[in-house]
Design a protein around this motif. Structure first.
Motif, PDB file in Angstrom:
ATOM      1  N   SER A  44      11.997   5.625   1.709  1.00 38.68           N
ATOM      2  CA  SER A  44      12.912   6.303   2.636  1.00 38.68           C
ATOM      3  C   SER A  44      13.945   5.313   3.176  1.00 38.68           C
ATOM      4  CB  SER A  44      12.143   7.011   3.758  1.00 38.68           C
ATOM      5  OG  SER A  44      11.463   6.076   4.526  1.00 38.68           O
ATOM      6  N   THR A  45      13.544   4.048   3.319  1.00 38.22           N
ATOM      7  CA  THR A  45      14.520   3.037   3.715  1.00 38.22           C
ATOM      8  C   THR A  45      15.658   2.975   2.702  1.00 38.22           C
ATOM      9  OG1 THR A  45      12.743   1.723   4.676  1.00 38.22           O
ATOM     10  CG2 THR A  45      14.842   0.605   4.314  1.00 38.22           C
ATOM     11  N   VAL A  46      15.283   2.973   1.430  1.00 38.47           N
ATOM     12  CA  VAL A  46      16.289   2.890   0.375  1.00 38.47           C
ATOM     13  C   VAL A  46      17.200   4.118   0.403  1.00 38.47           C
ATOM     14  CG1 VAL A  46      16.633   2.887  -2.120  1.00 38.47           C
ATOM     15  CG2 VAL A  46      14.951   1.365  -1.094  1.00 38.47           C
ATOM     16  N   ALA A  47      16.593   5.277   0.600  1.00 33.46           N
ATOM     17  CA  ALA A  47      17.391   6.506   0.655  1.00 33.46           C
ATOM     18  C   ALA A  47      18.399   6.425   1.800  1.00 33.46           C
ATOM     19  CB  ALA A  47      16.474   7.710   0.828  1.00 33.46           C
ATOM     20  N   GLU A  48      17.953   5.861   2.919  1.00 36.17           N
ATOM     21  CA  GLU A  48      18.818   5.732   4.085  1.00 36.17           C
ATOM     22  C   GLU A  48      19.989   4.784   3.801  1.00 36.17           C
ATOM     23  OE1 GLU A  48      17.739   4.205   8.385  1.00 36.17           O
ATOM     24  OE2 GLU A  48      16.246   5.607   7.572  1.00 36.17           O
ATOM     25  N   LEU A  49      19.686   3.703   3.129  1.00 38.01           N
ATOM     26  CA  LEU A  49      20.729   2.739   2.780  1.00 38.01           C
ATOM     27  C   LEU A  49      21.794   3.400   1.924  1.00 38.01           C
ATOM     28  CD1 LEU A  49      18.613  -0.389   1.935  1.00 38.01           C
ATOM     29  CD2 LEU A  49      20.266  -0.137   3.776  1.00 38.01           C
ATOM     30  N   ARG A  50      21.314   4.179   0.993  1.00 36.51           N
ATOM     31  CA  ARG A  50      22.233   4.846   0.093  1.00 36.51           C
ATOM     32  C   ARG A  50      23.127   5.801   0.868  1.00 36.51           C
ATOM     33  NH1 ARG A  50      21.695   9.573  -3.059  1.00 36.51           N
ATOM     34  NH2 ARG A  50      23.031   9.485  -4.902  1.00 36.51           N
ATOM     35  N   ALA A  51      22.514   6.455   1.836  1.00 34.32           N
ATOM     36  CA  ALA A  51      23.294   7.367   2.669  1.00 34.32           C
ATOM     37  C   ALA A  51      24.405   6.608   3.399  1.00 34.32           C
ATOM     38  CB  ALA A  51      22.377   8.068   3.667  1.00 34.32           C
TER      39      ALA A  51
ATOM     40  N   ASP B 178       0.825  -1.218   0.000  1.00 32.82           N
ATOM     41  CA  ASP B 178       0.000   0.000   0.000  1.00 32.82           C
ATOM     42  C   ASP B 178       0.859   1.267   0.000  1.00 32.82           C
ATOM     43  OD1 ASP B 178       0.647   0.818   2.662  1.00 32.82           O
ATOM     44  OD2 ASP B 178      -0.648  -0.792   3.367  1.00 32.82           O
ATOM     45  N   VAL B 179       0.199   2.385  -0.252  1.00 32.14           N
ATOM     46  CA  VAL B 179       0.925   3.630  -0.493  1.00 32.14           C
ATOM     47  C   VAL B 179       1.825   4.018   0.669  1.00 32.14           C
ATOM     48  CG1 VAL B 179       0.689   6.060  -1.078  1.00 32.14           C
ATOM     49  CG2 VAL B 179      -0.975   4.414  -1.933  1.00 32.14           C
ATOM     50  N   GLY B 180       1.288   3.906   1.882  1.00 31.01           N
ATOM     51  CA  GLY B 180       2.073   4.296   3.049  1.00 31.01           C
ATOM     52  C   GLY B 180       3.365   3.510   3.138  1.00 31.01           C
ATOM     53  N   LEU B 181       3.233   2.234   2.944  1.00 35.79           N
ATOM     54  CA  LEU B 181       4.398   1.366   3.055  1.00 35.79           C
ATOM     55  C   LEU B 181       5.384   1.625   1.920  1.00 35.79           C
ATOM     56  CD1 LEU B 181       5.439  -0.816   4.903  1.00 35.79           C
ATOM     57  CD2 LEU B 181       4.527  -2.493   3.321  1.00 35.79           C
TER      58      LEU B 181
END
Ligand SMILES: Nc1ncnc2c1ncn2[C@@H]1O[C@H](COP(=O)(O)OP(=O)(O)O)[C@@H](O)[C@H]1O
Ligand SMILES: [Mg+2]
Lengths: 253, 310
Positions: B175-182, B166-169
């Motif tokens: 954002s999880t992916v963005a964090e990983l990249r960071a 669903d959209v929320g997830l």
């Protein structure tokens, strides 16, 4: 060598076994106890001694073999079939572990479980009959090798099987008859001549015979042949597994 | 930047005869997020399977972190974390056990702190002793991610991480992916949602029919292929296109109330001044002006046009 991978699989499989403790231990113990009651006590009391050993005691090695062999096959085959079935095998295939390591993890775990069950049954047997094991070290050697080699075979069955029916099929159609006709409940010398000869083609005969020798010092075939047979069987299974992993048969697209 | 995953002339033919990958070349740079965008059946999962070891390679090579993934598979695979498309989890296992299992399988011991950090960051810490079958679909997917991260991989493959989520997830996943990249993890994700590629990726690869059609920096791709439209709202409806401006690509819409001009923002001059001057000379009164950029979707449809999207 990725020892952690072997250990991870081993631990994971063992924890699965402890979670399903009842199935794993209680049912084989119960069914063997029934064998003792029926064959050992009820029928056995009408059967004279076999080569100087009471019938109740005579069937103990065969009964342990029967259980240990079926348990090894079903534990190991289920152990590898289940990840195939739910798809979690992807992580085995993508892990930095060799096939030998993966096999070792599953096979050691399955063998440990059936070894434990075998020992529990042996302990149970003491409740029913008098036993005096003549060659305890050899007894353990035969037991451990049987657990390992049939776990290897079970592993192959689990990889071969494409559905749950097939998983049941091999133990039922192939292994069960071999075990029952393998001198589990009788000495093959009790058979008429032709059948005795035919029995010599049954690998289980050599296992049961060797195992029984370690208990009572008597055997249907010479102990050397028993040891050769079990080593030969283990080597065949290993070679087959090596081939599976080279070709990716039934596991890798 | 150097390539952390390098795929050369990779072909895959399945036993049944399906030619799922045709001579694929792909360089994935360290630290980037690459989105592989393609319709169902394009070969996305097959590509990941060939890189990670679930499928054998018919021809070609894959090198991960300098290690050939067949000859030097231990070193190559140790660098990779994989989140499969399907929720392939054993239902009766607990979250903690299954995550630990993966870590061990990848040859790493201990790591209790790392595992705790991963589980916390995925909001799974409270569920660590729960059996997987009792988790919601979104949580199961996060368990898959936790497993993939359990051995501290340098490259993470996410195969359609937000399909059926669903959209929320989905936003949470982004954002999880963005964090990983960071944290320096290279992420390759496949998707057939264009907005997802647009939202997350640094570079976008388009795959279709077993071939990589293009791999481009996202912004460049948008610039290069993304045409812009200038929509001019007229005060009074026009009956026809302005006369004497045939060389200008114009369309009349909204019952004569809107003129749409398509142009290339990367070109030498957009022609907007000339257009507006021309309109004023011809007496058109402009009420409002807006621009629209074509989305990745348009690009995608253009590139994969004519292929069946099963
Ligand atoms: N195990 C398999 N055996 C045979 N064909 C397969 C297998 N897996 C995928 N395919 C075929 O390969 C092609 C690519 O599939 P896939 O890689 O799953 O695409 P995607 O992930 O982009 O949807 C499809 O035509 C599919 O039917
Ligand atoms: Mg797919």
């Amino acid at each position: 060598m990725n020892l952690y991978a072997i250990w991870a699989i081993y631990r994971y499989e063992m924890s699965r076994a402890f979670r399903t403790m009842t199935q794993t231990v209680v049912s084989p113990v119960l069914s063997t106890s029934l064998y003792f009651v029926v064959f050992g006590a009820a029928i056995g009391s009408r059967i004279e001694e076999v080569e100087g050993v009471s019938y109740g005691a005579f069937i103990v090695p065969g009964l342990i073999m029967l259980t240990v062999i079926t348990q090894s096959i079903s534990n190991a085959s289920f152990g590898i079939y289940f990840p195939k079935f739910v798809g979690s095998i992807y992580e085995l295939l993508s892990a930095p572990a060799s096939f030998l390591e993966i096999t070792a993890g599953y096979v050691f775990a399955a063998a440990t479980k059936s070894l434990l069950i075998g020992l529990i049954i042996l302990a149970t047997a003491y409740l029913f009959v008098d036993l005096d094991i003549q060659h305890p070290v050899w007894m353990m050697v035969f037991l451990v090798l049987t657990c390992l080699s049939f776990s290897l075979m079970g592993f192959i069955v689990g990889i071969w099987a494409t559905n749950f029916e097939q998983l049941q099929l091999v133990p039922l159609l192939l292994v069960q008859p071999l075990i029952f006709l393998g001198g589990t409940f009788y000495s093959i010398s009790m058979l008429p001549g032709v059948w005795e000869t035919i029995s010599l083609f049954n690998p289980v005969v050599y296992l049961v015979s060797g195992f029984r020798w370690s208990f009572f010092g008597m055997s249907d075939v010479s102990v050397g042949w028993s040891i050769l047979a079990i080593i030969g069987f283990t080597a065949t299974c290993l070679a087959f597994i090596g081939w599976i992993f080279r070709t990716g048969w039934r596991i890798r697209d | 930047m150097s390539a952390i995953v390098s795929v050369k002339n990779l072909s895959k033919r399945y036993e049944g005869g399906v030619h799922a990958l045709k001579d694929v070349d792909l360089e994935i740079e360290e630290g980037e997020i690459l989105a592989l965008l393609g319709p169902n059946g394009a070969g996305k999962t097959t590509l990941i399977s060939c890189i990670c070891g679930m499928a054998s390679i018919t021809a070609g090579h894959v090198v991960v972190g300098g290690h050939d993934n067949v000859r030097d598979y231990r070193k190559a695979r140790a660098l990779i974390g994989l989140v499969p498309q399907e929720i392939n989890l054993q239902p009766f296992e607990t979250v903690m056990n299954t995550v630990r299992f993966t870590r061990g399988l990848f040859g790493k011991r201990g790591g209790a702190e790392h595992i705790e950090r991963v589980l916390r960051s995925l909001s799974l810490w409270d569920k660590r002793d729960v059996q997987i079958r009792a988790l919601s679909g979104g949580m199961k997917r996060r368990v898959l991610i936790a497993k993939a991260l359990s051995h501290e991989p340098k490259v993470l493959f996410l195969d359609e991480p937000t399909a059926g989520v669903d959209v929320g997830l989905r936003k949470e996943m982004w954002s999880t992916v963005a964090e990983l990249r960071a944290h320096g993890v290279t992420v390759i994700l496949t998707t057939h949602y264009i907005e997802e590629a647009e939202a997350m990726a640094d570079r976008i690869g388009i795959i279709s029919g077993g071939e990589i059609k293009l791999v481009r920096d996202k912004a460049a791709l948008m610039r290069e292929l993304g045409r812009k439209r200038l929509v001019i709202e007229l005060t009074e409806p026009a009956a026809h296109l302005p006369e004497g401006m045939d060389d200008t690509p114009l369309e009349l819409g909204e019952a004569g109330r809107e003129l749409t001009y398509t142009y290339d923002p990367g070109g030498d001059g957009t022609g907007i001044t000339r257009l507006l001057t021309g309109l004023r000379e011809r007496g058109y009164k402009v009420r409002d002006v807006r621009t629209e950029q074509s989305s990745l979707e348009d690009i995608f449809v253009d590139l994969t046009a004519g292929e069946d999207r099963t």
